[in-house]
Each structure stands twice: as C-alpha cells, then as structure tokens.
Design an enzyme around this catalytic site. Structure first.
Site, mmCIF file in Angstrom:
data_model
loop_
_atom_site.group_PDB
_atom_site.id
_atom_site.type_symbol
_atom_site.label_atom_id
_atom_site.label_comp_id
_atom_site.label_asym_id
_atom_site.label_seq_id
_atom_site.Cartn_x
_atom_site.Cartn_y
_atom_site.Cartn_z
ATOM 1 N N TYR A 195 0.856 -1.187 0.000
ATOM 2 C CA TYR A 195 0.000 0.000 0.000
ATOM 3 C C TYR A 195 0.892 1.238 0.000
ATOM 4 O O TYR A 195 1.836 1.317 0.784
ATOM 5 C CB TYR A 195 -0.907 0.021 1.247
ATOM 6 C CG TYR A 195 -2.357 -0.038 0.851
ATOM 7 C CD1 TYR A 195 -2.885 0.920 -0.013
ATOM 8 C CD2 TYR A 195 -3.197 -1.043 1.315
ATOM 9 C CE1 TYR A 195 -4.216 0.855 -0.403
ATOM 10 C CE2 TYR A 195 -4.521 -1.103 0.925
ATOM 11 C CZ TYR A 195 -5.025 -0.159 0.070
ATOM 12 O OH TYR A 195 -6.329 -0.214 -0.325
ATOM 13 N N GLU A 221 -0.440 4.820 -0.632
ATOM 14 C CA GLU A 221 -1.197 6.046 -0.954
ATOM 15 C C GLU A 221 -0.300 7.260 -0.764
ATOM 16 O O GLU A 221 0.441 7.349 0.220
ATOM 17 C CB GLU A 221 -2.443 6.142 -0.073
ATOM 18 C CG GLU A 221 -3.525 5.186 -0.533
ATOM 19 C CD GLU A 221 -4.771 5.221 0.338
ATOM 20 O OE1 GLU A 221 -4.825 6.012 1.290
ATOM 21 O OE2 GLU A 221 -5.687 4.433 0.054
ATOM 22 N N ASP A 232 -5.120 13.482 -25.765
ATOM 23 C CA ASP A 232 -5.120 12.084 -25.324
ATOM 24 C C ASP A 232 -4.401 11.298 -26.421
ATOM 25 O O ASP A 232 -4.963 11.062 -27.489
ATOM 26 C CB ASP A 232 -6.571 11.633 -25.156
ATOM 27 C CG ASP A 232 -6.682 10.154 -24.796
ATOM 28 O OD1 ASP A 232 -5.691 9.426 -24.925
ATOM 29 O OD2 ASP A 232 -7.788 9.742 -24.400
ATOM 30 N N THR A 245 -2.554 5.944 -22.395
ATOM 31 C CA THR A 245 -2.438 4.628 -21.782
ATOM 32 C C THR A 245 -1.002 4.186 -21.998
ATOM 33 O O THR A 245 -0.257 4.785 -22.783
ATOM 34 C CB THR A 245 -3.393 3.605 -22.430
ATOM 35 O OG1 THR A 245 -3.174 3.633 -23.839
ATOM 36 C CG2 THR A 245 -4.845 3.939 -22.147
ATOM 37 N N LYS A 299 -0.698 0.393 -25.297
ATOM 38 C CA LYS A 299 -0.965 0.293 -26.740
ATOM 39 C C LYS A 299 0.383 0.359 -27.463
ATOM 40 O O LYS A 299 1.184 -0.551 -27.324
ATOM 41 C CB LYS A 299 -1.933 1.390 -27.172
ATOM 42 C CG LYS A 299 -3.303 1.271 -26.460
ATOM 43 C CD LYS A 299 -4.318 2.251 -27.005
ATOM 44 C CE LYS A 299 -5.678 2.071 -26.350
ATOM 45 N NZ LYS A 299 -5.859 2.860 -25.120
ATOM 46 N N ARG A 322 -0.964 -2.604 -18.736
ATOM 47 C CA ARG A 322 -2.232 -1.874 -18.844
ATOM 48 C C ARG A 322 -2.248 -0.752 -17.808
ATOM 49 O O ARG A 322 -2.087 -1.022 -16.610
ATOM 50 C CB ARG A 322 -3.334 -2.894 -18.558
ATOM 51 C CG ARG A 322 -4.703 -2.573 -18.987
ATOM 52 C CD ARG A 322 -5.495 -3.861 -19.127
ATOM 53 N NE ARG A 322 -5.146 -4.484 -20.390
ATOM 54 C CZ ARG A 322 -5.607 -4.074 -21.571
ATOM 55 N NH1 ARG A 322 -6.456 -3.079 -21.646
ATOM 56 N NH2 ARG A 322 -5.229 -4.673 -22.671
HETATM 57 N N1 DSN Z 1 -10.592 0.730 -25.767
HETATM 58 C C1 DSN Z 1 -9.534 1.506 -26.346
HETATM 59 C C2 DSN Z 1 -9.384 1.224 -27.779
HETATM 60 O O1 DSN Z 1 -9.630 0.102 -28.171
HETATM 61 O O2 DSN Z 1 -9.007 2.105 -28.529
HETATM 62 C C3 DSN Z 1 -9.729 2.918 -26.100
HETATM 63 O O3 DSN Z 1 -10.082 3.077 -24.783
#
Ligand code: DSN
Length: 426
Positions: free
Chosen positions: A47, A49, A193, A219, A222, A228
C-alpha cells in the site's frame, strides 16, 4: 494452499490463443516478459497512498524508488517536466485532468465518439458527458480528416474551458498547433489524449503535442507496449488560470492540482506492481531498438493500407499516418459485427468500429479498425502485410463458407507458429 488450476489452465489457454492468432486490435500489444514479471511481483503487496517521499504508509522506501524511476524515465522519453504514473487506466487519467480543472457544468469540446473519438471525451454515457456540458467536433465527409474549421467555429460559439484532441479510431496525425491557437482565442486549455499514437510520438515519427497542449494523457499498453495503465504529462507546469480552492486553501500550480486529482481525488492506493512494470517498459522505450519497432509499425501500416486499397477496400481518409486503419465495409456488403465475428473464427482478431457518418448502430457498425502494433511486436514485416490482407479478404468475401474460414485458420496458425512468442513460458 491448493493451486488454482482452473485459472492457471485458463492463462495457458490464453497464451496459446495469443500465440496462434493474428492480433489486429489496434489498441493491443504484447509486452516483454520482463514487463510481465514486474507486474506479477511482490510490488502488488504494498500500500502506498501518496507520492514518492510523501506517503500515508510505512515501508514505502522501495516503491518510492521504483515509482520515481518510472516518473524520471517517462520525463526522459518525452523531454517533459511533469509526469504522474499512477492513473490505473487511460480513462482515469482523463478523468483526473478534467476533475482537476473543471467544475460540473463547465463546457468541454472533444472529437465525437462516432467520428473516432473516445468515451471519456464527453460521451453522454460516460462521466465526462454526464458531469460536463459536452460539445463535439467531427471529421469532414469528403476526406475523413478532422474538420479544424468546424472545430474553431464550435469553440467560438460554445466557449469550452477544455478542448480535447486525440482519438481511438483516427488514422491521421493531428495539428496540435492549430488547436492551441483556437484555444488561445477563447482562453481554453487543451488536453491531448495520445493513448493510441504515443509510441510513434515517443519515436519522433508523428507531430508532438507537448509544445502545444497543456495536458497530455495516455495509456501505457498500446503502442507504448507497457502494462495496462494510464499516465498524465505536462511539458511545463503552470498556474491554473481559474484558481482552485480546496478546504486547505488555494492551490495554484497545475502539477499539485493534477497529483491531488489522481490521489486522493479519484483513486486510492497506486498499483505499485503496475508502476514498476511501467518503469520497465519506459526503460525499453529509451533503447534504440524501440525506435526500430516504431518505424516498423509505420512501414507495416503503410504496406497494409496499400494492400487493402488494391483490393478495393474503402479506407476512411484514404490511408494512414499511424498504426491503424479504419475501413468502411459498406462497398463490400458486410457489417463490422459480422466481419469481427467471422474473422475471429479464423483466429484473426480485430474490432468492429463505427465509421464517420455511419448509418448503423455501434453494436453493428459499418466498419472495422485494423492495427499493427501487436503483429509488429510478433515480428511481421511489411512484406507480410499482403498475405495478412489476403487472409482477411478471403474470409470477408466468404463469410458464410466454413470451409474457407477453417482453411484460412489453418494457414494463419501455421504462419504464426513461425513467430516465437514468450518461449520462456514453454
Ligand atoms: N478501448 C480503447 C481502444 O480500443 O481504442 C480505447 O479506450
């Protein structure tokens, strides 16, 4: 304790599914083994925080170093002054930025979900659309590219406090400078984003938003090929132009506001195992090999685009600048839903997707989104893209012919067995 064979058998089954198939979901990738090892480590037990050096629990001296490494490496990748690596996801990162600077009822402006945008950019079914008054811009019918003039008109009309750029199904680069110029006319802030193209931006292959946008979210799983999760970044810290009062008084600097917005604003304990894995992936991105990977993504997407065009497929915007293609299947007389469901029977995974000005619902859709990050990680090169497109085309053109589908599946499995994946996992 008795081993949970049910779940570990399923993990093994998932490994085999990933190994034998062609993974074309544009938002997926395969992390390195060391990223997964960091994620499945004792860091999950802690933990923590708070932030490095300012925690609400004892025993954080080790995770402090790990989280600080993640922050420092992310800053080095993009040459920026501020990074928060705690958001559990891209949606959390976007929520944290919005909650840091907006009040309920404030106007925001983002790309329409049906034109390639994202739920967190003001969709009425998501927190952003429910909490703020969301307006949208779109793409032009004639060329499928963002309509910057309409964006400007809308911005002047509705005066959003935040303009959001970025998309989850848009194959072209962005003119961040132009959006910032619009924002400056009305005193708005800009959030980019970059969840999808972040890896290509990191490698210097697409326009960088960092000099133009106040906030950048992404994110990490990707094109960045990490675990993730989500991240928030700023090139430079700055004072909140609208001021921000808390029970403890006024907070001026955006870095403080963003940190407070993530924790305790919307999250509790950070996922230190995921943050450690983010640090590992950032280390990988700082190596020369990553740039080669990013360049290969572009080459693969270009080659795939060419192969689809030669077979008469209708690519939204006519092609791609990044790692994905959006294909309008209406001239091929098959819906996105049927395409997705049929291709998966041939071990080819992708997702149905609305195309701009779609006449079908999001559950059916007229299109599919095809991405190359995962197959590029597997080792496929531009010369392989013709073969990949041939398989997709054969299945789509014989969507009710189980013999064709099963033949393609056999060929795909045989082909993919030539690209080793996690050999250490047996
Ligand atoms: N779910 C993601 C995508 O497939 O682009 C975006 O959040």
């Amino acid at each position: 304790m008795q081993r949970d064979t049910a779940i570990f058998d399923l993990i093994q089954e998932e490994l085999h599914r990933q190994r034998r198939g062609l993974e074309l979901i544009a938002s997926e990738n395969f992390t390195s083994l060391q990223v997964m090892q960091a994620m499945g480590s004792v860091m999950t037990n802690k933990y923590a925080e708070g932030y490095p050096g300012k925690r609400y629990y004892g025993g954080c001296e080790v995770v402090d170093k790990s989280e600080q490494l993640a922050i420092d490496r992310l800053k080095a990748i993009f040459n920026i002054e501020y990074a928060n690596v705690q958001p559990h996801s891209g949606a959390q990162a976007n929520m944290a930025v919005q909650a840091a600077i907006l009040q309920p009822g404030d106007a925001i402006l983002g790309l329409d979900l049906s034109m390639g945008g994202h739920l967190t950019h003001g969709s009425p079914v998501a927190f952003s659309g429910k909490t703020y008054v969301a307006h949208h811009y779109g793409v032009k019918k004639e060329d499928g590219r963002v309509d910057y003039e309409a964006l400007e008109q809308k911005a002047l009309e509705v005066k959003p406090k935040l303009i959001i750029c970025g998309a989850s199904a848009y194959s072209r680069d962005w003119d961040y400078a132009r959006i910032r110029a619009v924002a400056d006319k009305i005193g708005a802030l800009v959030m980019a984003d970059i969840a999808h193209p972040a890896g290509l931006i990191a490698a210097g292959l697409l326009n960088s938003p960092f000099d133009h946008c106040h906030f950048i979210t992404s994110t990490t799983h990707k094109t960045l090929r990490g675990p993730r999760g989500g991240i928030i970044m700023m090139k430079h810290d700055f004072e909140n132009p609208w001021g921000h009062k808390t029970p403890k008084g006024e907070i001026k600097m955006m870095s403080n506001l963003l940190d407070l917005s993530v924790f305790p604003g919307i999250q509790g304990g950070p996922l230190e195992h995921v943050i450690a894995a983010k640090a590992v992936s950032f280390h990988e991105i700082l190596q020369d090999e990553y740039k080669v990977y990013a360049q290969q993504m572009i080459k693969n997407a270009q080659a795939m685009s060419q192969a689809f065009l030669e077979k008469g497929y209708d690519l939204v915007s006519g092609g791609t600048d990044n790692h994905l293609l959006l294909i309008d299947l209406r001239n091929k007389n098959i819906s996105g839903k049927k395409a997705e469901n049929t291709l998966v029977k041939a071990d080819i995974t992708l997702n149905k997707n609305m195309v701009p000005f779609d006449d079908k619902s999001p559950f059916i859709t007229s299109g599919i989104r095809v991405g190359v990050p995962a197959i590029t990680t597997r080792g496929l090169k531009e010369n392989d893209m013709q073969q990949v497109v041939n398989w997709l085309d054969r299945v789509l053109m014989h969507a009710d012919d189980e013999t064709v589908i099963s033949t393609v599946r056999g060929e795909v499995n045989e082909f993919m067995s030539g690209f080793s994946m996690y050999p250490e996992l047996g």
